[in-house]
Write a protein that holds these residues in place. Sequence first.
Motif, PDB file in Angstrom:
ATOM      1  N   TYR A 135      -7.207   7.970  -9.940  1.00 25.60           N
ATOM      2  CA  TYR A 135      -7.894   8.341  -8.704  1.00 25.60           C
ATOM      3  C   TYR A 135      -7.572   7.283  -7.653  1.00 25.60           C
ATOM      4  CZ  TYR A 135     -10.495  11.185 -12.051  1.00 25.60           C
ATOM      5  OH  TYR A 135     -10.830  12.074 -13.044  1.00 25.60           O
ATOM      6  N   PHE A 136      -7.279   7.713  -6.436  1.00 26.59           N
ATOM      7  CA  PHE A 136      -6.900   6.775  -5.386  1.00 26.59           C
ATOM      8  C   PHE A 136      -7.229   7.374  -4.025  1.00 26.59           C
ATOM      9  CE2 PHE A 136      -3.339   9.595  -5.968  1.00 26.59           C
ATOM     10  CZ  PHE A 136      -2.785   9.770  -4.702  1.00 26.59           C
ATOM     11  N   ALA A 137      -7.157   6.547  -3.006  1.00 29.39           N
ATOM     12  CA  ALA A 137      -7.337   6.999  -1.626  1.00 29.39           C
ATOM     13  C   ALA A 137      -6.045   6.769  -0.868  1.00 29.39           C
ATOM     14  CB  ALA A 137      -8.480   6.258  -0.956  1.00 29.39           C
ATOM     15  N   ALA A 138      -5.780   7.642   0.102  1.00 29.93           N
ATOM     16  CA  ALA A 138      -4.596   7.495   0.934  1.00 29.93           C
ATOM     17  C   ALA A 138      -4.887   8.082   2.310  1.00 29.93           C
ATOM     18  CB  ALA A 138      -3.384   8.184   0.308  1.00 29.93           C
ATOM     19  N   ALA A 139      -4.138   7.597   3.296  1.00 33.04           N
ATOM     20  CA  ALA A 139      -4.279   8.066   4.668  1.00 33.04           C
ATOM     21  C   ALA A 139      -3.069   8.911   5.049  1.00 33.04           C
ATOM     22  CB  ALA A 139      -4.398   6.875   5.613  1.00 33.04           C
ATOM     23  N   PRO A 140      -3.200   9.730   6.092  1.00 32.32           N
ATOM     24  CA  PRO A 140      -2.050  10.527   6.534  1.00 32.32           C
ATOM     25  C   PRO A 140      -0.929   9.647   7.067  1.00 32.32           C
ATOM     26  CG  PRO A 140      -4.111  11.360   7.474  1.00 32.32           C
ATOM     27  CD  PRO A 140      -4.420  10.022   6.864  1.00 32.32           C
ATOM     28  N   SER A 141       0.261  10.211   7.071  1.00 35.67           N
ATOM     29  CA  SER A 141       1.401   9.520   7.666  1.00 35.67           C
ATOM     30  C   SER A 141       1.065   9.155   9.110  1.00 35.67           C
ATOM     31  CB  SER A 141       2.639  10.413   7.642  1.00 35.67           C
ATOM     32  OG  SER A 141       2.962  10.802   6.334  1.00 35.67           O
TER      33      SER A 141
ATOM     34  N   TYR B 251       0.819  -1.220   0.000  1.00 32.02           N
ATOM     35  CA  TYR B 251       0.000   0.000   0.000  1.00 32.02           C
ATOM     36  C   TYR B 251       0.855   1.274   0.000  1.00 32.02           C
ATOM     37  CZ  TYR B 251      -3.425  -3.405   1.729  1.00 32.02           C
ATOM     38  OH  TYR B 251      -4.227  -4.502   1.898  1.00 32.02           O
ATOM     39  N   ASP B 252       1.961   1.251  -0.719  1.00 30.36           N
ATOM     40  CA  ASP B 252       2.888   2.379  -0.652  1.00 30.36           C
ATOM     41  C   ASP B 252       3.114   3.059  -1.994  1.00 30.36           C
ATOM     42  OD1 ASP B 252       4.266   0.329  -1.881  1.00 30.36           O
ATOM     43  OD2 ASP B 252       6.104   0.573  -0.699  1.00 30.36           O
ATOM     44  N   ARG B 253       2.397   2.632  -3.058  1.00 27.77           N
ATOM     45  CA  ARG B 253       2.696   3.167  -4.388  1.00 27.77           C
ATOM     46  C   ARG B 253       1.513   2.921  -5.324  1.00 27.77           C
ATOM     47  NH1 ARG B 253       7.439  -1.027  -5.368  1.00 27.77           N
ATOM     48  NH2 ARG B 253       7.369  -0.866  -3.093  1.00 27.77           N
ATOM     49  N   ILE B 254       1.636   3.542  -6.498  1.00 26.98           N
ATOM     50  CA  ILE B 254       0.695   3.268  -7.585  1.00 26.98           C
ATOM     51  C   ILE B 254       1.497   2.707  -8.746  1.00 26.98           C
ATOM     52  CG2 ILE B 254      -0.889   4.270  -9.269  1.00 26.98           C
ATOM     53  CD1 ILE B 254      -1.586   6.377  -7.162  1.00 26.98           C
ATOM     54  N   GLU B 255       1.091   1.538  -9.210  1.00 28.35           N
ATOM     55  CA  GLU B 255       1.745   0.877 -10.333  1.00 28.35           C
ATOM     56  C   GLU B 255       0.810   0.825 -11.527  1.00 28.35           C
ATOM     57  OE1 GLU B 255       4.569  -2.376  -7.971  1.00 28.35           O
ATOM     58  OE2 GLU B 255       2.745  -3.032  -8.988  1.00 28.35           O
ATOM     59  N   LEU B 256       1.385   0.902 -12.718  1.00 33.29           N
ATOM     60  CA  LEU B 256       0.643   0.726 -13.956  1.00 33.29           C
ATOM     61  C   LEU B 256       1.344  -0.316 -14.825  1.00 33.29           C
ATOM     62  CD1 LEU B 256      -0.140   4.403 -15.088  1.00 33.29           C
ATOM     63  CD2 LEU B 256      -1.664   2.827 -13.877  1.00 33.29           C
ATOM     64  N   ARG B 257       0.555  -1.017 -15.608  1.00 41.05           N
ATOM     65  CA  ARG B 257       1.096  -1.869 -16.662  1.00 41.05           C
ATOM     66  C   ARG B 257       0.110  -1.850 -17.823  1.00 41.05           C
ATOM     67  NH1 ARG B 257       1.220  -7.819 -13.974  1.00 41.05           N
ATOM     68  NH2 ARG B 257       1.791  -6.674 -12.086  1.00 41.05           N
ATOM     69  N   ARG B 258       0.591  -2.187 -19.030  1.00 39.68           N
ATOM     70  CA  ARG B 258      -0.302  -2.220 -20.175  1.00 39.68           C
ATOM     71  C   ARG B 258       0.096  -3.367 -21.087  1.00 39.68           C
ATOM     72  NH1 ARG B 258       0.750   2.422 -24.802  1.00 39.68           N
ATOM     73  NH2 ARG B 258       2.847   1.773 -25.412  1.00 39.68           N
TER      74      ARG B 258
ATOM     75  N   ASP C 155       1.264   6.362  17.409  1.00 39.35           N
ATOM     76  CA  ASP C 155      -0.075   5.826  17.611  1.00 39.35           C
ATOM     77  C   ASP C 155      -0.586   5.323  16.269  1.00 39.35           C
ATOM     78  OD1 ASP C 155      -2.587   5.172  18.410  1.00 39.35           O
ATOM     79  OD2 ASP C 155      -3.270   7.214  18.794  1.00 39.35           O
ATOM     80  N   THR C 156      -0.120   4.133  15.872  1.00 38.74           N
ATOM     81  CA  THR C 156      -0.337   3.661  14.509  1.00 38.74           C
ATOM     82  C   THR C 156      -1.806   3.436  14.178  1.00 38.74           C
ATOM     83  OG1 THR C 156       0.036   1.382  15.224  1.00 38.74           O
ATOM     84  CG2 THR C 156       1.931   2.600  14.381  1.00 38.74           C
ATOM     85  N   ARG C 157      -2.630   3.138  15.153  1.00 39.08           N
ATOM     86  CA  ARG C 157      -4.033   2.885  14.860  1.00 39.08           C
ATOM     87  C   ARG C 157      -4.841   4.174  14.764  1.00 39.08           C
ATOM     88  NH1 ARG C 157      -5.105  -1.969  12.891  1.00 39.08           N
ATOM     89  NH2 ARG C 157      -7.274  -1.582  13.445  1.00 39.08           N
ATOM     90  N   ASN C 158      -4.291   5.254  15.280  1.00 35.79           N
ATOM     91  CA  ASN C 158      -5.038   6.505  15.374  1.00 35.79           C
ATOM     92  C   ASN C 158      -5.471   7.022  14.013  1.00 35.79           C
ATOM     93  OD1 ASN C 158      -6.108   8.839  16.704  1.00 35.79           O
ATOM     94  ND2 ASN C 158      -4.278   9.969  16.086  1.00 35.79           N
TER      95      ASN C 158
ATOM     96  N   GLY D 110       2.919  13.263   4.952  1.00 32.93           N
ATOM     97  CA  GLY D 110       1.828  14.231   4.920  1.00 32.93           C
ATOM     98  C   GLY D 110       0.490  13.559   4.736  1.00 32.93           C
ATOM     99  N   PRO D 111      -0.448  14.235   4.104  1.00 31.35           N
ATOM    100  CA  PRO D 111      -1.800  13.690   3.954  1.00 31.35           C
ATOM    101  C   PRO D 111      -1.861  12.387   3.168  1.00 31.35           C
ATOM    102  CG  PRO D 111      -1.781  16.046   3.509  1.00 31.35           C
ATOM    103  CD  PRO D 111      -0.361  15.621   3.608  1.00 31.35           C
ATOM    104  N   CYS D 112      -0.913  12.182   2.246  1.00 35.66           N
ATOM    105  CA  CYS D 112      -0.883  10.952   1.434  1.00 35.66           C
ATOM    106  C   CYS D 112       0.284  10.070   1.853  1.00 35.66           C
ATOM    107  CB  CYS D 112      -0.782  11.289  -0.044  1.00 35.66           C
ATOM    108  SG  CYS D 112      -2.112  12.287  -0.669  1.00 35.66           S
ATOM    109  N   GLY D 113       0.472   9.933   3.150  1.00 34.10           N
ATOM    110  CA  GLY D 113       1.665   9.280   3.650  1.00 34.10           C
ATOM    111  C   GLY D 113       1.560   7.798   3.896  1.00 34.10           C
ATOM    112  N   ASP D 114       0.375   7.208   3.709  1.00 34.69           N
ATOM    113  CA  ASP D 114       0.266   5.792   4.037  1.00 34.69           C
ATOM    114  C   ASP D 114      -0.992   5.194   3.401  1.00 34.69           C
ATOM    115  OD1 ASP D 114       1.165   3.467   5.137  1.00 34.69           O
ATOM    116  OD2 ASP D 114       0.743   4.002   7.212  1.00 34.69           O
ATOM    117  N   LEU D 115      -1.014   3.859   3.342  1.00 37.95           N
ATOM    118  CA  LEU D 115      -2.179   3.084   2.948  1.00 37.95           C
ATOM    119  C   LEU D 115      -2.817   3.591   1.651  1.00 37.95           C
ATOM    120  CD1 LEU D 115      -3.807   2.566   6.460  1.00 37.95           C
ATOM    121  CD2 LEU D 115      -2.362   0.975   5.194  1.00 37.95           C
TER     122      LEU D 115
END
Length: 327
Positions: A94-100, A45-52, A104-107, A73-78
Amino acid sequence: MWQAGFLERENEEDILQPLIEQRADPHIYRHTDGYYYFTASVPRYDRIELRRAKTIEGLASAQTRTVWRKSPGPCGDLVWAPEIHCNGGDWYVYFAAAPSRDADTRNKLFQHRMYAIRNTNANPLVGEWEFVGQVDTGIDTFCLDATTFTHKGRLYYLWAQKHDDIEGNSNLYIAPMKTPWQIDGAPVMLSKPEFDWECQGFRVNGGPSVLKKNGRIFISYSASATDHRYALGLLWADEDADLLDPASWTKSREPVLQTCAEHRIYGPGHNSFTVAEDGATVLLVYHARTYTEIEGDPLWNPDRHTFVKPLRWRDDGMPDFGRPSVA
């Protein structure tokens, strides 16, 4: 033409095998250049990959390019559930990401917001990708699983989001778009978890995907926890209806695709639609696991694999998803 590859013959049925292993939330888009473009959640969950590739089967061995990585920052994880689309002549993921996360890893585990990156090159695996920013829905809550589609010349945004006044983890929303990264107007809720099969483990409606056929607009979506209880549901509306009116939509009371324990395909979900090389046969793209003995948190289990199968059609024009294990 795609011929249901990666199959094994058993009991006179075509038993599906994964097209691509360890790729969840798969999205395959066939462009006018004749190529299929593939992206999905990667296990870390650390990158965006493409292939064709020129064929569906070719995607399995196609070279992979990392086009974006998480950053503090805001796109720091998951980084979850990317989708690639060509809107207005440019490429968008288009993708979703969580803050770094801090100590408190669950926070901040489920604080996702939705974002977009853009590429103006004809080949998105060659050109440079620009971070466009957050796709703001006007509701500052957990959101993810965005897709876009055009109907009657209008671009729509479709996604999953939590609402503080509605019990559950996420509902399905739709809105027209002003630009490929900005919605235009207030979100309209189309569906929320309400049936028993949508509320197993988690109350979830997510992972929407759009298919237009037989005079209807179909929206498939995923429900419940991401283990063996994960399943697909379906909404549909007449193609001439007001898509922003919830009353235009009908919702199936039962799942349309669910676990097939007989052939050990568990928790099919988060699908997309594409077409075979003949340009006509609709293909269902989804992920599933091949066992249920998950150790630890299912979120970090990497073994959700990408499957592809033809979508069948009933005489009344409705899709027949069949079983996830059989082509």
